[in-house]
Design a protein around this motif. Structure first.
Motif, PDB file in Angstrom:
ATOM      1  N   MET A 101       8.364  -0.609   9.249  1.00 35.88           N
ATOM      2  CA  MET A 101       8.824  -1.221   8.028  1.00 35.88           C
ATOM      3  C   MET A 101       7.995  -2.473   7.702  1.00 35.88           C
ATOM      4  O   MET A 101       7.656  -2.696   6.546  1.00 35.88           O
ATOM      5  CB  MET A 101      10.301  -1.583   8.198  1.00 35.88           C
ATOM      6  N   ASN A 102       7.702  -3.256   8.735  1.00 31.50           N
ATOM      7  CA  ASN A 102       6.917  -4.468   8.538  1.00 31.50           C
ATOM      8  C   ASN A 102       5.518  -4.136   8.030  1.00 31.50           C
ATOM      9  O   ASN A 102       4.990  -4.809   7.143  1.00 31.50           O
ATOM     10  CB  ASN A 102       6.847  -5.273   9.837  1.00 31.50           C
ATOM     11  N   SER A 103       4.937  -3.096   8.577  1.00 33.69           N
ATOM     12  CA  SER A 103       3.597  -2.672   8.163  1.00 33.69           C
ATOM     13  C   SER A 103       3.593  -2.255   6.693  1.00 33.69           C
ATOM     14  O   SER A 103       2.682  -2.620   5.928  1.00 33.69           O
ATOM     15  CB  SER A 103       3.136  -1.517   9.043  1.00 33.69           C
ATOM     16  N   GLU A 104       4.599  -1.502   6.299  1.00 36.18           N
ATOM     17  CA  GLU A 104       4.693  -1.079   4.898  1.00 36.18           C
ATOM     18  C   GLU A 104       4.886  -2.284   3.981  1.00 36.18           C
ATOM     19  O   GLU A 104       4.288  -2.371   2.909  1.00 36.18           O
ATOM     20  CB  GLU A 104       5.846  -0.092   4.712  1.00 36.18           C
ATOM     21  N   PHE A 105       5.711  -3.225   4.410  1.00 31.01           N
ATOM     22  CA  PHE A 105       5.942  -4.442   3.633  1.00 31.01           C
ATOM     23  C   PHE A 105       4.633  -5.206   3.432  1.00 31.01           C
ATOM     24  O   PHE A 105       4.318  -5.641   2.319  1.00 31.01           O
ATOM     25  CB  PHE A 105       6.991  -5.311   4.339  1.00 31.01           C
ATOM     26  N   GLN A 106       3.865  -5.362   4.501  1.00 27.63           N
ATOM     27  CA  GLN A 106       2.585  -6.062   4.413  1.00 27.63           C
ATOM     28  C   GLN A 106       1.621  -5.332   3.489  1.00 27.63           C
ATOM     29  O   GLN A 106       0.896  -5.938   2.694  1.00 27.63           O
ATOM     30  CB  GLN A 106       1.975  -6.240   5.810  1.00 27.63           C
ATOM     31  N   SER A 107       1.602  -4.016   3.579  1.00 34.27           N
ATOM     32  CA  SER A 107       0.737  -3.207   2.727  1.00 34.27           C
ATOM     33  C   SER A 107       1.108  -3.372   1.256  1.00 34.27           C
ATOM     34  O   SER A 107       0.237  -3.511   0.391  1.00 34.27           O
ATOM     35  CB  SER A 107       0.835  -1.741   3.138  1.00 34.27           C
ATOM     36  N   LEU A 108       2.389  -3.367   0.980  1.00 33.78           N
ATOM     37  CA  LEU A 108       2.848  -3.525  -0.403  1.00 33.78           C
ATOM     38  C   LEU A 108       2.513  -4.914  -0.944  1.00 33.78           C
ATOM     39  O   LEU A 108       2.125  -5.058  -2.113  1.00 33.78           O
ATOM     40  CB  LEU A 108       4.352  -3.245  -0.506  1.00 33.78           C
ATOM     41  N   LYS A 109       2.642  -5.923  -0.112  1.00 36.56           N
ATOM     42  CA  LYS A 109       2.266  -7.280  -0.540  1.00 36.56           C
ATOM     43  C   LYS A 109       0.777  -7.351  -0.865  1.00 36.56           C
ATOM     44  O   LYS A 109       0.376  -7.964  -1.858  1.00 36.56           O
ATOM     45  CB  LYS A 109       2.620  -8.306   0.534  1.00 36.56           C
ATOM     46  N   THR A 110      -0.033  -6.702  -0.066  1.00 35.77           N
ATOM     47  CA  THR A 110      -1.477  -6.670  -0.313  1.00 35.77           C
ATOM     48  C   THR A 110      -1.773  -5.953  -1.627  1.00 35.77           C
ATOM     49  O   THR A 110      -2.598  -6.410  -2.425  1.00 35.77           O
ATOM     50  CB  THR A 110      -2.204  -5.975   0.848  1.00 35.77           C
ATOM     51  N   GLN A 111      -1.093  -4.833  -1.854  1.00 30.59           N
ATOM     52  CA  GLN A 111      -1.282  -4.089  -3.101  1.00 30.59           C
ATOM     53  C   GLN A 111      -0.890  -4.939  -4.308  1.00 30.59           C
ATOM     54  O   GLN A 111      -1.572  -4.909  -5.343  1.00 30.59           O
ATOM     55  CB  GLN A 111      -0.460  -2.797  -3.088  1.00 30.59           C
TER      56      GLN A 111
END
Length: 64
Positions: free
Chosen positions: A1-11
């Motif tokens: 979940m944390n990885s997806e959150f970080q990815s979305l913030k980058t996007q």
């Protein structure tokens, strides 16, 4: 979940950069358009109607 959150913030960050670039280009085109519009007004007069599709110029009130 944390990885997806970080990815979305980058996007989101990348989208903001793209948005900024698009807004700058829109503003640049608006300035160019205003400049061209002023040139055409000086050349053909304020009451002229210019058909951008055909390139014809008529005076306001003439058959368009």
């Amino acid at each position: 979940m944390n990885s997806e959150f970080q990815s979305l913030k980058t996007q989101l960050g990348e989208l903001e950069i793209q948005k900024s670039s698009v807004l700058k280009r829109v503003d640049s085109i608006r300035v160019e358009f205003e400049s061209l519009e002023n040139e055409l007004i000086n050349k053909y007069g304020e009451k002229s109607v210019i058909n951008l599709e055909h390139g014809t110029v008529t005076q306001n009130g003439e058959n368009k």
